[in-house]
Design an enzyme around this catalytic site. Structure first.
Site, PDB file in Angstrom:
ATOM      1  N   THR A 210       0.833  -1.204   0.000  1.00  0.00           N
ATOM      2  CA  THR A 210       0.000   0.000   0.000  1.00  0.00           C
ATOM      3  C   THR A 210       0.865   1.250   0.000  1.00  0.00           C
ATOM      4  O   THR A 210       2.003   1.244   0.478  1.00  0.00           O
ATOM      5  CB  THR A 210      -0.917   0.049   1.237  1.00  0.00           C
ATOM      6  N   GLU A 261      -4.404   4.132   3.390  1.00  0.00           N
ATOM      7  CA  GLU A 261      -3.476   3.197   2.775  1.00  0.00           C
ATOM      8  C   GLU A 261      -4.124   2.678   1.496  1.00  0.00           C
ATOM      9  O   GLU A 261      -5.142   1.991   1.552  1.00  0.00           O
ATOM     10  CB  GLU A 261      -3.160   2.039   3.725  1.00  0.00           C
TER      11      GLU A 261
END
Length: 331
Positions: A210, A261
């Site tokens: 991420t 994220e």
């Protein structure tokens, strides 16, 4: 777009613009109506199109104890205004001394003497000057006296619902996990922008790397998982991607500092320190904890599959039609 943060030593090319005035938080459809009116007036006079706004937001100066409320930071606002064709952004420092200017002093010292505006455009609910004593009518009178035009844009509502477009209504929609309702008022996906920062790198260890970004100072949308469209603004991987993002405090790992994220589909590369713009398209589920990492990984996989299917027909650039209908003047 020129971004000017001081009124000292302006060149002739940086003065004489037709200028939209306001905070422009979110750059929503009401703000865009002001910009459209300004754009036409600037073109008719062969003048630059400018926006006059303030940093920090006045509410941050006078109500510093309020929870974060901004829909976008200064960089995101500038990015959006540049995309809308603004030539000059006057981003004036806002402090108590500036707030102390009367409406007459603001018109004479800032608009006329410093900026030499060809004209200004404001929304119908615009207030300015010490004690917010000035409004569209007093600004029209100042323009007549000082020799610049003043245009006033109607307030904007959504066709069908009649709901007035406002930053407050957009915050409410985001708080309730309704990014499409917010987008209908924004005229674009609500975006969280900023640099990619180093995180705990758990996503990569779990097989779903991420890009992590801070959301400090921004109004937090409902915590949970979203289908997103992502623009990588800088660096060798600049471009547009689809993805899935987790927004919140990561309760599985006992953390309490909110962030976002984003996992970009079919992407392999380093995004640290690059500038990203993450657009929230659809709320998928709230944050939750799981009975172990295997259950978490299985849910992340399901989130990704759901987001891929949902985003299949969502354009990577621009903005798809929404069920709430187009904007209309708000009576």
């Amino acid at each position: 777009m020129q971004r000017i943060t001081s009124l000292s030593r302006l060149t002739d090319a940086e003065r004489g613009a037709f200028t939209a005035i306001g905070n422009f938080d979110g750059v929503h459809l009401g703000h865009q109506a002001v910009l459209d009116l300004t754009r036409r007036a600037a073109a008719a006079r062969n003048a630059p199109l400018a926006v006059l706004t303030f940093e920090p937001h006045p509410r941050e100066v006078f109500r510093p104890g309020d929870p974060p409320f901004r829909l976008m930071n200064a960089e995101a606002k500038a990015h959006r205004l540049a995309k809308l064709g603004v030539d000059i952004l006057y981003e004036l420092p806002f402090d108590r001394a500036f707030f102390g200017l009367t409406e007459a002093a603001f018109s004479e010292r800032i608009l006329n003497r410093a900026l030499g505006v060809a004209g200004v455009t404001v929304g119908a609910d615009f207030c300015y000057g010490k004690g917010r004593a000035g409004n569209a009518d007093t600004l029209r009178a100042a323009g007549r006296a000082l020799g610049f035009d003043v245009l006033v844009a109607d307030l904007v509502g959504l066709a069908g619902s009649g709901e007035r477009v406002s930053s407050t209504a957009i915050r409410d929609a985001l708080r309730d996990g309704q990014p499409r309702r917010a987008a209908a008022m924004l005229g674009h996906w609500h975006r969280i922008e900023g640099p990619v920062v180093h995180g705990a790198k758990r996503g990569r260890a779990l097989g779903f790397p991420t890009a992590n970004m801070e959301i400090s100072g921004l109004h937090p949308p409902k915590f949970g998982v979203y289908a997103v469209v992502v623009e990588v603004v800088t660096g060798p991987h600049a471009g547009h991607y689809r993805g899935v993002a987790s927004l919140g405090v990561r309760p599985m790992f006992g953390e309490n500092t909110p962030n976002i994220e984003a996992h970009l589909f079919d992407f392999d590369g380093n995004l640290y320190d690059e500038h990203l713009s993450v657009g929230l398209v659809q709320f998928l589920r709230p944050e939750q904890t799981f009975d172990g990492l295997d259950a978490l990984i299985a849910q992340i996989r399901r989130d990704g599959e759901e987001a891929r299917a949902l985003l299949a027909d969502v354009p990577l650039t621009g903005f798809s039609s929404l069920t709430t209908g187009p904007a209309q003047p708000h009576g």
